[in-house]
Design a protein around this motif. Structure first.
Motif, mmCIF file in Angstrom:
data_model
loop_
_atom_site.group_PDB
_atom_site.id
_atom_site.type_symbol
_atom_site.label_atom_id
_atom_site.label_comp_id
_atom_site.label_asym_id
_atom_site.label_seq_id
_atom_site.Cartn_x
_atom_site.Cartn_y
_atom_site.Cartn_z
ATOM 1 N N ARG A 26 -3.997 -1.259 -0.293
ATOM 2 C CA ARG A 26 -4.168 -2.862 0.513
ATOM 3 C C ARG A 26 -3.038 -2.898 1.433
ATOM 4 N NH1 ARG A 26 -5.127 -8.241 -1.044
ATOM 5 N NH2 ARG A 26 -6.601 -8.395 0.578
ATOM 6 N N ALA A 27 -3.462 -2.218 2.921
ATOM 7 C CA ALA A 27 -2.851 -1.969 3.806
ATOM 8 C C ALA A 27 -3.121 -3.606 4.941
ATOM 9 C CB ALA A 27 -3.187 -1.578 5.289
ATOM 10 N N ILE A 67 2.818 4.706 -1.877
ATOM 11 C CA ILE A 67 3.381 3.418 -2.240
ATOM 12 C C ILE A 67 2.818 3.521 -3.655
ATOM 13 C CG2 ILE A 67 2.201 1.846 -1.506
ATOM 14 C CD1 ILE A 67 4.254 0.068 -1.545
ATOM 15 N N GLY A 68 1.182 3.450 -3.145
ATOM 16 C CA GLY A 68 0.631 4.073 -4.318
ATOM 17 C C GLY A 68 0.661 5.025 -6.077
ATOM 18 N N GLU A 89 3.476 -3.386 16.644
ATOM 19 C CA GLU A 89 3.254 -4.154 14.468
ATOM 20 C C GLU A 89 4.038 -3.522 14.070
ATOM 21 O OE1 GLU A 89 -0.256 -6.621 14.266
ATOM 22 O OE2 GLU A 89 0.062 -7.634 16.333
ATOM 23 N N THR A 90 4.004 -4.403 12.425
ATOM 24 C CA THR A 90 4.178 -3.857 11.281
ATOM 25 C C THR A 90 3.091 -3.517 10.230
ATOM 26 O OG1 THR A 90 6.200 -5.593 11.439
ATOM 27 C CG2 THR A 90 5.561 -4.445 8.853
ATOM 28 N N ALA A 91 2.998 -2.687 10.037
ATOM 29 C CA ALA A 91 2.090 -1.545 8.437
ATOM 30 C C ALA A 91 2.900 -2.677 7.251
ATOM 31 C CB ALA A 91 1.898 -0.590 8.766
ATOM 32 N N LEU A 92 2.486 -3.493 6.574
ATOM 33 C CA LEU A 92 2.772 -3.550 5.474
ATOM 34 C C LEU A 92 1.760 -3.574 4.446
ATOM 35 C CD1 LEU A 92 3.312 -5.738 3.427
ATOM 36 C CD2 LEU A 92 2.377 -7.740 3.963
ATOM 37 N N ILE A 93 1.570 -2.548 3.255
ATOM 38 C CA ILE A 93 1.002 -1.574 2.081
ATOM 39 C C ILE A 93 1.294 -1.891 1.298
ATOM 40 C CG2 ILE A 93 0.515 0.613 1.497
ATOM 41 C CD1 ILE A 93 0.249 0.322 4.913
ATOM 42 N N GLN A 94 0.385 -2.296 0.802
ATOM 43 C CA GLN A 94 0.058 -3.167 -1.298
ATOM 44 C C GLN A 94 0.115 -2.542 -1.861
ATOM 45 O OE1 GLN A 94 -0.717 -7.186 -0.271
ATOM 46 N NE2 GLN A 94 0.610 -7.801 0.252
ATOM 47 N N ALA A 95 0.783 -2.383 -3.255
ATOM 48 C CA ALA A 95 0.011 -1.386 -4.262
ATOM 49 C C ALA A 95 0.018 -1.889 -5.413
ATOM 50 C CB ALA A 95 0.476 0.383 -4.221
ATOM 51 N N TYR A 96 -0.690 -1.631 -6.231
ATOM 52 C CA TYR A 96 -0.572 -2.221 -8.151
ATOM 53 C C TYR A 96 -1.330 -1.303 -9.229
ATOM 54 C CZ TYR A 96 -3.977 -5.820 -7.098
ATOM 55 O OH TYR A 96 -5.431 -6.501 -7.154
ATOM 56 N N GLU A 156 5.598 -3.511 -2.811
ATOM 57 C CA GLU A 156 4.983 -3.419 -0.640
ATOM 58 C C GLU A 156 6.156 -3.006 -0.217
ATOM 59 O OE1 GLU A 156 3.702 -7.418 -0.286
ATOM 60 O OE2 GLU A 156 5.960 -7.974 0.354
ATOM 61 N N ASN A 157 5.444 -2.495 0.990
ATOM 62 C CA ASN A 157 6.496 -1.743 1.387
ATOM 63 C C ASN A 157 5.804 -2.083 3.646
ATOM 64 O OD1 ASN A 157 9.036 -0.071 2.713
ATOM 65 N ND2 ASN A 157 7.971 1.260 1.803
#
Length: 142
Positions: free
Chosen positions: A86-87, A34-35, A65-72, A6-7
């Protein structure tokens, strides 16, 4: 290997559209970056984007606000790596998050000649990893 990454990016005015929310192109860029990192961490190889499946923009991310991006990584083929993306919008003061965007992407591992090359088989060794994988497979099937 755990491929969950995540970033965060602080959404600035230069990321925004005329409505004061993050331009969709910036969200896509952050998700793609991030993907690719998740795919590279999994394979140990350079990876390129082959496809971004349907992208659903559910909510905007406002400036400030912050954009939080998750990848797996949740599935692999011979040379391909499927990554769930997912953002979230995240309040930098409280840490409260809300899902804004999601997609599934396919990356292809390449060798030094930039030709597709085989990737390892995905093995999941933790309960958390198996839950994430199953959630992605179930959602991707729809």
């Amino acid at each position: 290997m755990d491929t969950f990454l995540e970033n965060r990016w602080m959404v600035q005015p230069n990321h925004a559209n005329s409505l004061g929310t993050t331009h969709g192109g910036n969200v896509l860029k952050w998700m793609d970056e991030i993907g690719a990192m998740s795919a590279m961490r999994f394979s140990g190889l350079d990876c390129v984007t082959a496809r971004m499946d349907k992208v659903d923009f559910k909510r905007p991310i406002p400036v400030g606000e912050t954009a939080l991006i998750q990848a797996y990584v949740y599935e692999t083929g011979h040379t391909s790596i499927r990554v769930r993306l997912r953002a979230f919008r995240e309040d930098p003061r409280t840490g409260e998050t809300e899902l804004t965007t999601e997609s599934y992407s396919i990356y292809v591992a390449i060798d030094e000649n930039r030709e597709p090359t085989a990737v390892p088989e995905l093995t999941v060794s933790t309960d958390r990893g198996e839950k994430l994988r199953q959630t992605a497979l179930d959602a991707d099937a729809h």
